[in-house]
Design an enzyme around this catalytic site. Structure first.
Site, PDB file in Angstrom:
ATOM      1  N   GLU A  34       0.702  -1.231  -0.080  1.00 29.37           N
ATOM      2  CA  GLU A  34       0.087  -0.105   0.038  1.00 29.37           C
ATOM      3  C   GLU A  34       0.809   1.221   0.070  1.00 29.37           C
ATOM      4  O   GLU A  34       1.464   1.463   0.948  1.00 29.37           O
ATOM      5  CB  GLU A  34      -0.850  -0.229   1.160  1.00 29.37           C
ATOM      6  CG  GLU A  34      -1.759   1.168   1.365  1.00 29.37           C
ATOM      7  CD  GLU A  34      -2.538   1.381   2.804  1.00 29.37           C
ATOM      8  OE1 GLU A  34      -2.733   0.301   3.431  1.00 29.37           O
ATOM      9  OE2 GLU A  34      -2.735   2.527   3.266  1.00 29.37           O
ATOM     10  N   ARG A  90       0.657  10.267   0.399  1.00 25.62           N
ATOM     11  CA  ARG A  90       0.896  11.468   1.357  1.00 25.62           C
ATOM     12  C   ARG A  90       2.120  12.258   1.037  1.00 25.62           C
ATOM     13  O   ARG A  90       2.626  13.083   1.681  1.00 25.62           O
ATOM     14  CB  ARG A  90       1.282  10.853   2.465  1.00 25.62           C
ATOM     15  CG  ARG A  90       0.111  10.267   3.243  1.00 25.62           C
ATOM     16  CD  ARG A  90       0.350   9.655   4.633  1.00 25.62           C
ATOM     17  NE  ARG A  90      -0.710   8.857   5.039  1.00 25.62           N
ATOM     18  CZ  ARG A  90      -0.307   7.851   6.050  1.00 25.62           C
ATOM     19  NH1 ARG A  90       0.586   8.034   6.729  1.00 25.62           N
ATOM     20  NH2 ARG A  90      -1.198   6.936   6.282  1.00 25.62           N
ATOM     21  N   LYS A 134     -10.640  -1.486   7.048  1.00 27.45           N
ATOM     22  CA  LYS A 134      -9.629  -1.193   7.745  1.00 27.45           C
ATOM     23  C   LYS A 134     -10.098  -0.768   9.169  1.00 27.45           C
ATOM     24  O   LYS A 134     -10.875  -0.108   9.284  1.00 27.45           O
ATOM     25  CB  LYS A 134      -8.685  -0.286   7.065  1.00 27.45           C
ATOM     26  CG  LYS A 134      -7.758   0.710   7.856  1.00 27.45           C
ATOM     27  CD  LYS A 134      -6.825   1.428   6.608  1.00 27.45           C
ATOM     28  CE  LYS A 134      -5.890   2.302   7.243  1.00 27.45           C
ATOM     29  NZ  LYS A 134      -4.625   2.642   6.549  1.00 27.45           N
TER      30      LYS A 134
HETATM   31  C1  3PG Z   1      -1.981   4.032   8.101  1.00 27.97           C
HETATM   32  O1  3PG Z   1      -2.151   4.762   7.011  1.00 27.97           O
HETATM   33  O2  3PG Z   1      -2.627   2.777   8.010  1.00 27.97           O
HETATM   34  C2  3PG Z   1      -1.408   4.293   9.283  1.00 27.97           C
HETATM   35  O3  3PG Z   1      -0.389   5.781   8.873  1.00 27.97           O
HETATM   36  C3  3PG Z   1      -0.256   3.239   9.710  1.00 27.97           C
HETATM   37  O4  3PG Z   1      -0.082   3.728  11.043  1.00 27.97           O
HETATM   38  P1  3PG Z   1       1.348   3.267  11.707  1.00 27.97           P
HETATM   39  O5  3PG Z   1       2.283   4.286  10.930  1.00 27.97           O
HETATM   40  O6  3PG Z   1       1.249   3.720  12.894  1.00 27.97           O
HETATM   41  O7  3PG Z   1       1.654   1.894  11.266  1.00 27.97           O
END
Ligand code: 3PG
Length: 215
Positions: free
Chosen positions: A41, A45, A130
């Protein structure tokens, strides 16, 4: 069409990747794959994210599934799919992304953070969501509670997951995949330390498989 659920079942561990330079994408995806993870994924960003998707799509890997994450609008959905994304992920349920994906037959994994949101997603026909930010909304205990009322809704928790708590999440019955950025740390990407990313993915996959075996 592959469903979002099928993609999660296949992935078991979903690396949430933020790419700052397009040239990082290919060695990073290769390192993940050598560690057994061929579903990626790429979050939308950074300025490099669409270029990274294009780069990975162009590389034309036979089995890799490419996703775009943090998709917040139909416009972004369209751009991500044009760049080669095969499935889309959002931190919440974005109605216009939902509509775009339904119209174009693109697998969509929306986010939920409450039982009401989970019920709404299930009512729209989603069999997988999710859960974000999983660590902040109750962690594995929240997922267990969700499984007790919605046993047929598969979940991919992300947000706050790391090597130390990974097994606690993976053990929960409705968790089909565990996602996050801990497998793809920014310092390692920046330094081109893809070997470490390879090790992290291998290790994470083993932890999840073992947790599921013992569950
Ligand atoms: C996402 O978009 O799923 C999160 O930013 C992932 O979170 P993490 O950086 O705490 O793993």
């Amino acid at each position: 069409m592959t469903s979002a659920l099928a993609i999660l079942q296949r992935a078991r561990v979903m690396p949430v990747v933020t790419i700052n330079r397009v040239e990082e994408a290919k060695p990073l995806a290769d390192a993940l794959e050598q560690g057994g993870i061929d579903v990626v994924e790429v979050t939308l960003r950074t300025d490099a994210s669409l270029g990274a998707l294009e780069e990975l799509a162009k590389a034309g890997h036979p089995t890799r599934m490419l996703g775009a994450g943090t998709v917040l609008s139909a416009e972004q959905a369209q751009a991500a799919v044009a760049a080669g994304a095969e499935f889309l992920v959002s931190p919440g349920m974005v109605e216009e992304v939902h509509a775009y994906c339904r119209q174009h037959g693109v697998p969509y994994l929306p986010g939920i953070a409450t039982v009401t949101e989970a019920l709404s997603a299930a009512a729209l026909g989603y069999d997988a969501v999710k859960v974000f930010p999983a660590g902040s909304v109750g962690g594995p205990r929240f997922l267990e509670a969700l499984a007790s009322v919605l046993p047929n809704l598969a979940v991919c928790p992300t947000g706050g997951i790391n090597a130390d708590n990974l097994a606690d999440y993976a053990r929960v019955a409705n968790v089909v995949c565990v996602g996050g950025s801990w497998i793809v740390p920014q310092p390692e990407i920046r330094q081109g330390n893809f070997q470490e990313i390879n090790k992290l993915s291998e290790k994470s996959l083993k932890v999840v498989q073992e947790a599921k075996r013992l569950a």
